[in-house]
Design an enzyme around this catalytic site. Structure first.
Site, PDB file in Angstrom:
ATOM      1  N   LYS A   5       0.824  -1.219   0.000  1.00 25.99           N
ATOM      2  CA  LYS A   5       0.000   0.000   0.000  1.00 25.99           C
ATOM      3  C   LYS A   5       0.855   1.266   0.000  1.00 25.99           C
ATOM      4  O   LYS A   5       0.441   2.304   0.480  1.00 25.99           O
ATOM      5  CB  LYS A   5      -0.981  -0.009   1.184  1.00 25.99           C
ATOM      6  CG  LYS A   5      -1.929  -1.208   1.177  1.00 25.99           C
ATOM      7  CD  LYS A   5      -2.908  -1.150   2.331  1.00 25.99           C
ATOM      8  CE  LYS A   5      -2.212  -1.449   3.651  1.00 25.99           C
ATOM      9  NZ  LYS A   5      -1.754  -2.858   3.736  1.00 25.99           N
ATOM     10  N   ARG A   6       2.060   1.140  -0.525  1.00 22.83           N
ATOM     11  CA  ARG A   6       3.015   2.263  -0.613  1.00 22.83           C
ATOM     12  C   ARG A   6       3.459   2.762   0.768  1.00 22.83           C
ATOM     13  O   ARG A   6       3.981   3.872   0.898  1.00 22.83           O
ATOM     14  CB  ARG A   6       2.444   3.445  -1.418  1.00 22.83           C
ATOM     15  CG  ARG A   6       2.263   3.150  -2.905  1.00 22.83           C
ATOM     16  CD  ARG A   6       3.586   2.828  -3.546  1.00 22.83           C
ATOM     17  NE  ARG A   6       3.522   2.712  -4.987  1.00 22.83           N
ATOM     18  CZ  ARG A   6       3.286   1.571  -5.647  1.00 22.83           C
ATOM     19  NH1 ARG A   6       3.066   0.463  -4.966  1.00 22.83           N
ATOM     20  NH2 ARG A   6       3.259   1.538  -6.965  1.00 22.83           N
ATOM     21  N   LEU A   7       3.262   1.945   1.801  1.00 28.48           N
ATOM     22  CA  LEU A   7       3.718   2.306   3.142  1.00 28.48           C
ATOM     23  C   LEU A   7       5.122   1.728   3.340  1.00 28.48           C
ATOM     24  O   LEU A   7       5.328   0.784   4.106  1.00 28.48           O
ATOM     25  CB  LEU A   7       2.734   1.789   4.195  1.00 28.48           C
ATOM     26  CG  LEU A   7       1.311   2.334   4.067  1.00 28.48           C
ATOM     27  CD1 LEU A   7       0.412   1.745   5.145  1.00 28.48           C
ATOM     28  CD2 LEU A   7       1.312   3.861   4.141  1.00 28.48           C
TER      29      LEU A   7
END
Length: 212
Positions: free
Chosen positions: A190-192
């Protein structure tokens, strides 16, 4: 014009947590570069070296890391090259290791200092003979008329040194980048992404998590 906006993927190979970080960033760097080697990545020691010219224009190029320890990160080059000219006027530089298949990057900032003649000679003597000859051939970063000029000069120098050792060119050397910061980036879902930066202090290394 090509539309590249839909090119993306999820990063799922793992995370990086503060509790797992060693106090010395070189310990983690050694672990990661060994994993890059074992994963059989193409050129796992390749790093992007950035320098800045007298007008403030940044330049980047790929160079191979040849050694690292607590004193810094070592690479070799022609001392009359563009990068060497830049470093003579501004020793500040940055290095980037882009290990994309492992969803990792390591970014380093610091200052480059020239290596001693002993260090340069010791490494030069370990290079294959053709690589030693090539060091004599290329006036790195200068303009040339054609590739044939390089090949002709290479053959001339190879014949010249055919019966003996290839001496170290006076214009060939290397640098040690003494790090001031080392940032580790691990891709996350989640692009984290996980990012941790080590910053050098008189008392040791300070560690902070950075937002992705």
């Amino acid at each position: 014009m090509n539309d590249l906006t839909d090119i993306r993927r999820e990063y799922t190979q793992g995370g990086l947590r503060r509790k797992d970080l060693p106090e010395n960033p070189l310990v983690l760097f050694e672990k990661w570069i060994e994993q890059a080697k074992h994963a059989e990545l193409t050129d796992p020691t390749a790093m992007c070296v950035a320098t800045v010219d007298a007008d403030g224009q940044p330049f980047q190029r790929i160079v191979l890391l040849k050694k690292f320890d607590n004193d810094g990160f070592v690479f070799f080059t022609n001392l009359e090259s563009r990068k060497a000219t830049h470093l003579a006027n501004n020793a500040k530089t940055s290095l980037l290791f882009p290990w994309h298949p492992l969803e990792r990057q390591v970014a380093i900032t610091g200052e480059a200092e020239p290596l001693s003649m002993m260090e340069v000679t010791k490494y030069f003597m370990t290079r294959p003979k053709d690589s030693q000859v090539a060091a004599w051939v290329s006036n790195q970063s200068s303009k040339i008329s054609a590739r044939q000029a390089l090949e002709t000069k290479f053959n001339e120098m190879k014949a010249k040194f055919a019966k003996g050792d290839v001496p170290l060119p006076k214009f060939w050397g290397g640098y040690r980048v003494k790090p001031q910061s080392i940032e580790f980036w691990q891709g996350g879902e989640k692009r984290l992404h996980d990012r941790f930066i080590y910053q050098k202090l008189p008392s040791g290394w300070n560690i902070d998590r950075l937002a992705p």
